[in-house]
Design a protein around this motif. Structure first.
Motif, PDB file in Angstrom:
ATOM      1  N   GLU A 100       1.020  -1.405   0.063  1.00  0.00           N
ATOM      2  CA  GLU A 100      -0.069   0.098  -0.045  1.00  0.00           C
ATOM      3  C   GLU A 100       0.908   1.231  -0.006  1.00  0.00           C
ATOM      4  OE1 GLU A 100      -3.177   0.452   2.593  1.00  0.00           O
ATOM      5  OE2 GLU A 100      -3.617  -1.929   2.594  1.00  0.00           O
ATOM      6  N   VAL A 101       0.397   2.178  -0.901  1.00  0.00           N
ATOM      7  CA  VAL A 101       1.137   3.619  -0.811  1.00  0.00           C
ATOM      8  C   VAL A 101       0.089   4.542  -0.032  1.00  0.00           C
ATOM      9  CG1 VAL A 101       1.925   5.413  -2.324  1.00  0.00           C
ATOM     10  CG2 VAL A 101       2.449   2.982  -2.854  1.00  0.00           C
ATOM     11  N   THR A 102       0.713   5.388   0.908  1.00  0.00           N
ATOM     12  CA  THR A 102      -0.267   6.278   1.598  1.00  0.00           C
ATOM     13  C   THR A 102       0.043   7.627   1.610  1.00  0.00           C
ATOM     14  OG1 THR A 102       1.083   6.126   3.652  1.00  0.00           O
ATOM     15  CG2 THR A 102      -0.575   4.511   3.345  1.00  0.00           C
ATOM     16  N   VAL A 103      -0.663   8.526   1.700  1.00  0.00           N
ATOM     17  CA  VAL A 103      -0.439  10.083   1.789  1.00  0.00           C
ATOM     18  C   VAL A 103       1.061  10.320   2.529  1.00  0.00           C
ATOM     19  CG1 VAL A 103      -1.075  12.201   2.466  1.00  0.00           C
ATOM     20  CG2 VAL A 103      -2.751  10.598   1.567  1.00  0.00           C
ATOM     21  N   ILE A 104       1.029   9.760   3.652  1.00  0.00           N
ATOM     22  CA  ILE A 104       2.233   9.627   4.637  1.00  0.00           C
ATOM     23  C   ILE A 104       3.480   9.379   3.910  1.00  0.00           C
ATOM     24  CG2 ILE A 104       3.452   8.876   6.506  1.00  0.00           C
ATOM     25  CD1 ILE A 104       0.434   8.495   7.923  1.00  0.00           C
ATOM     26  N   ASP A 105       3.427   8.320   3.065  1.00  0.00           N
ATOM     27  CA  ASP A 105       4.476   8.032   1.992  1.00  0.00           C
ATOM     28  C   ASP A 105       5.082   9.156   1.148  1.00  0.00           C
ATOM     29  OD1 ASP A 105       4.740   5.411   2.771  1.00  0.00           O
ATOM     30  OD2 ASP A 105       3.175   4.834   1.531  1.00  0.00           O
ATOM     31  N   TYR A 106       4.031   9.961   0.415  1.00  0.00           N
ATOM     32  CA  TYR A 106       4.190  11.133  -0.152  1.00  0.00           C
ATOM     33  C   TYR A 106       4.540  12.558   0.564  1.00  0.00           C
ATOM     34  CZ  TYR A 106       2.807   8.767  -4.310  1.00  0.00           C
ATOM     35  OH  TYR A 106       2.688   7.838  -5.367  1.00  0.00           O
ATOM     36  N   GLU A 107       4.101  12.527   1.902  1.00  0.00           N
ATOM     37  CA  GLU A 107       4.705  13.550   2.762  1.00  0.00           C
ATOM     38  C   GLU A 107       6.102  13.343   3.087  1.00  0.00           C
ATOM     39  OE1 GLU A 107       2.986  16.193   3.517  1.00  0.00           O
ATOM     40  OE2 GLU A 107       1.112  15.934   2.843  1.00  0.00           O
ATOM     41  N   VAL A 108       6.598  12.140   3.061  1.00  0.00           N
ATOM     42  CA  VAL A 108       7.871  11.976   3.303  1.00  0.00           C
ATOM     43  C   VAL A 108       8.693  12.422   2.271  1.00  0.00           C
ATOM     44  CG1 VAL A 108       9.789  10.338   3.669  1.00  0.00           C
ATOM     45  CG2 VAL A 108       7.616  10.085   4.921  1.00  0.00           C
ATOM     46  N   VAL A 109       8.451  12.362   0.774  1.00  0.00           N
ATOM     47  CA  VAL A 109       9.022  12.770  -0.325  1.00  0.00           C
ATOM     48  C   VAL A 109       8.771  14.292  -0.245  1.00  0.00           C
ATOM     49  CG1 VAL A 109       8.833  13.041  -2.811  1.00  0.00           C
ATOM     50  CG2 VAL A 109       8.555  10.610  -1.616  1.00  0.00           C
ATOM     51  N   LYS A 110       7.728  14.994   0.010  1.00  0.00           N
ATOM     52  CA  LYS A 110       7.660  16.123   0.153  1.00  0.00           C
ATOM     53  C   LYS A 110       8.634  16.874   1.123  1.00  0.00           C
ATOM     54  CE  LYS A 110       3.725  19.677  -0.071  1.00  0.00           C
ATOM     55  NZ  LYS A 110       2.490  19.834   0.318  1.00  0.00           N
ATOM     56  N   ASN A 111       8.793  16.178   2.275  1.00  0.00           N
ATOM     57  CA  ASN A 111       9.645  16.717   3.316  1.00  0.00           C
ATOM     58  C   ASN A 111      10.963  16.979   2.582  1.00  0.00           C
ATOM     59  OD1 ASN A 111      10.173  17.471   5.892  1.00  0.00           O
ATOM     60  ND2 ASN A 111      11.065  15.485   6.423  1.00  0.00           N
ATOM     61  N   ASP A 112      11.430  15.935   2.071  1.00  0.00           N
ATOM     62  CA  ASP A 112      12.957  15.919   1.385  1.00  0.00           C
ATOM     63  C   ASP A 112      13.031  17.321   0.436  1.00  0.00           C
ATOM     64  OD1 ASP A 112      14.239  13.964   2.779  1.00  0.00           O
ATOM     65  OD2 ASP A 112      13.939  12.559   1.220  1.00  0.00           O
ATOM     66  N   LEU A 113      11.820  17.489  -0.318  1.00  0.00           N
ATOM     67  CA  LEU A 113      11.706  18.545  -1.194  1.00  0.00           C
ATOM     68  C   LEU A 113      11.960  19.864  -0.441  1.00  0.00           C
ATOM     69  CD1 LEU A 113       9.594  17.122  -3.910  1.00  0.00           C
ATOM     70  CD2 LEU A 113      11.832  17.196  -4.070  1.00  0.00           C
ATOM     71  N   ASP A 114      10.996  19.965   0.844  1.00  0.00           N
ATOM     72  CA  ASP A 114      10.952  21.004   1.369  1.00  0.00           C
ATOM     73  C   ASP A 114      12.450  21.386   2.144  1.00  0.00           C
ATOM     74  OD1 ASP A 114       8.288  21.342   1.354  1.00  0.00           O
ATOM     75  OD2 ASP A 114       7.820  20.522   3.354  1.00  0.00           O
TER      76      ASP A 114
ATOM     77  N   ASP B   5      16.838  28.789  -5.176  1.00  0.00           N
ATOM     78  CA  ASP B   5      16.783  28.930  -6.505  1.00  0.00           C
ATOM     79  C   ASP B   5      16.872  27.822  -7.466  1.00  0.00           C
ATOM     80  OD1 ASP B   5      16.641  31.688  -6.134  1.00  0.00           O
ATOM     81  OD2 ASP B   5      18.629  31.908  -6.473  1.00  0.00           O
ATOM     82  N   PHE B   6      16.682  26.418  -6.611  1.00  0.00           N
ATOM     83  CA  PHE B   6      16.795  25.253  -7.573  1.00  0.00           C
ATOM     84  C   PHE B   6      15.327  24.927  -8.170  1.00  0.00           C
ATOM     85  CE2 PHE B   6      17.220  20.509  -7.650  1.00  0.00           C
ATOM     86  CZ  PHE B   6      17.756  20.487  -8.679  1.00  0.00           C
ATOM     87  N   VAL B   7      15.193  25.165  -9.340  1.00  0.00           N
ATOM     88  CA  VAL B   7      13.937  25.131  -9.874  1.00  0.00           C
ATOM     89  C   VAL B   7      13.189  23.735  -9.877  1.00  0.00           C
ATOM     90  CG1 VAL B   7      14.698  24.675 -12.315  1.00  0.00           C
ATOM     91  CG2 VAL B   7      12.528  25.607 -11.910  1.00  0.00           C
ATOM     92  N   TYR B   8      14.046  22.753 -10.035  1.00  0.00           N
ATOM     93  CA  TYR B   8      13.452  21.545  -9.865  1.00  0.00           C
ATOM     94  C   TYR B   8      12.873  21.009  -8.404  1.00  0.00           C
ATOM     95  CZ  TYR B   8      15.261  21.054 -14.361  1.00  0.00           C
ATOM     96  OH  TYR B   8      15.674  21.343 -15.799  1.00  0.00           O
ATOM     97  N   GLY B   9      13.444  21.753  -7.259  1.00  0.00           N
ATOM     98  CA  GLY B   9      12.710  21.623  -6.135  1.00  0.00           C
ATOM     99  C   GLY B   9      11.262  21.826  -5.988  1.00  0.00           C
ATOM    100  N   TYR B  10      11.126  22.889  -6.514  1.00  0.00           N
ATOM    101  CA  TYR B  10       9.631  23.670  -6.780  1.00  0.00           C
ATOM    102  C   TYR B  10       8.805  22.640  -7.851  1.00  0.00           C
ATOM    103  CZ  TYR B  10      11.498  27.573  -4.509  1.00  0.00           C
ATOM    104  OH  TYR B  10      12.300  28.632  -3.543  1.00  0.00           O
ATOM    105  N   TYR B  11       9.281  22.368  -8.879  1.00  0.00           N
ATOM    106  CA  TYR B  11       8.653  21.573  -9.813  1.00  0.00           C
ATOM    107  C   TYR B  11       8.038  20.393  -9.252  1.00  0.00           C
ATOM    108  CZ  TYR B  11       7.515  18.861 -13.955  1.00  0.00           C
ATOM    109  OH  TYR B  11       7.088  18.229 -14.614  1.00  0.00           O
TER     110      TYR B  11
ATOM    111  N   ARG C  70       8.169  19.340  -5.860  1.00  0.00           N
ATOM    112  CA  ARG C  70       7.325  19.401  -4.993  1.00  0.00           C
ATOM    113  C   ARG C  70       5.891  19.728  -5.419  1.00  0.00           C
ATOM    114  NH1 ARG C  70       8.078  23.737  -0.062  1.00  0.00           N
ATOM    115  NH2 ARG C  70       7.593  25.100  -1.666  1.00  0.00           N
ATOM    116  N   GLY C  71       5.512  20.681  -6.518  1.00  0.00           N
ATOM    117  CA  GLY C  71       4.377  21.102  -6.909  1.00  0.00           C
ATOM    118  C   GLY C  71       3.709  19.586  -7.626  1.00  0.00           C
ATOM    119  N   ASN C  72       4.422  18.858  -8.265  1.00  0.00           N
ATOM    120  CA  ASN C  72       3.820  17.627  -8.585  1.00  0.00           C
ATOM    121  C   ASN C  72       3.537  16.627  -7.416  1.00  0.00           C
ATOM    122  OD1 ASN C  72       4.485  18.285 -11.291  1.00  0.00           O
ATOM    123  ND2 ASN C  72       6.527  17.030 -11.447  1.00  0.00           N
TER     124      ASN C  72
END
Length: 169
Positions: free
Chosen positions: A65-79, A87-93, A95-97
């Motif tokens: 199972e993949v949960t919202v929390i799994d994606y929040e961990v990814v988002k935390n790294d991008l934060d 100024d690293f454009v791919y961080g925003y892009y 995180r937007g995805n």
């Protein structure tokens, strides 16, 4: 990176984590760990889809199972990436995805806006922002972004524009 290339996601994540523990200001380690985790989650989702209805003897196979929390961990790294390298454009892009995937469309728009501000010719950011606007019912803004994405080389954007500009008789 080598582990990632051979799809040994767990070892790749372990190595990036060790790198972060050695230097927590090295934003590329956070960025790559986020990408590897995201790819790992996508594989898990694909496995779950493929194993639906599959049985092993008389018992059902355990579906990953993949949960919202799994994606929040990814988002935390991008934060962290954005905090360390604003100024690293791919961080925003990226995180937007992830925000879009989590159905936080307003946050996704903010990140796509920033990515476009940092890189005005970022076709994929226009494309994804356009789709997000359309999803939210802002067709005029969405079509404008998709048009820009098309001008910048994403030809498939024109097919989407056609779907939302067809006149109904």
């Amino acid at each position: 990176l080598d582990f990632y290339l051979v799809q040994d996601f767990a070892s790749s994540i372990d190595d990036f984590t060790k790198s972060i523990l050695l230097d927590d200001t090295f934003f590329p380690a956070y960025f790559m760990r986020a990408l590897v985790r995201y790819k790992q989650l996508e594989y898990k989702k694909a496995e779950a889809t493929m194993s639906e209805g599959a049985t092993l003897g008389a018992t059902e196979m355990k579906k990953p199972e993949v949960t919202v929390i799994d994606y929040e961990v990814v988002k935390n790294d991008l934060d962290h990436v954005i905090q360390l390298a604003p100024d690293f454009v791919y961080g925003y892009y990226n995180r937007g995805n992830v925000s879009s995937l989590l159905k936080d469309y307003r946050a996704a728009l903010v990140d796509y806006d920033k990515a476009i501000e940092l890189s005005p010719d970022f076709a994929e950011a226009y494309f994804n922002r356009g789709l997000t606007h359309i999803f939210l019912g802002n067709n005029k803004q969405g079509i404008a972004d998709l048009s820009k994405a098309g001008e910048l080389g994403i030809v498939s954007a024109y097919n989407i524009i056609k779907r939302f500009t067809v006149t109904r008789e």
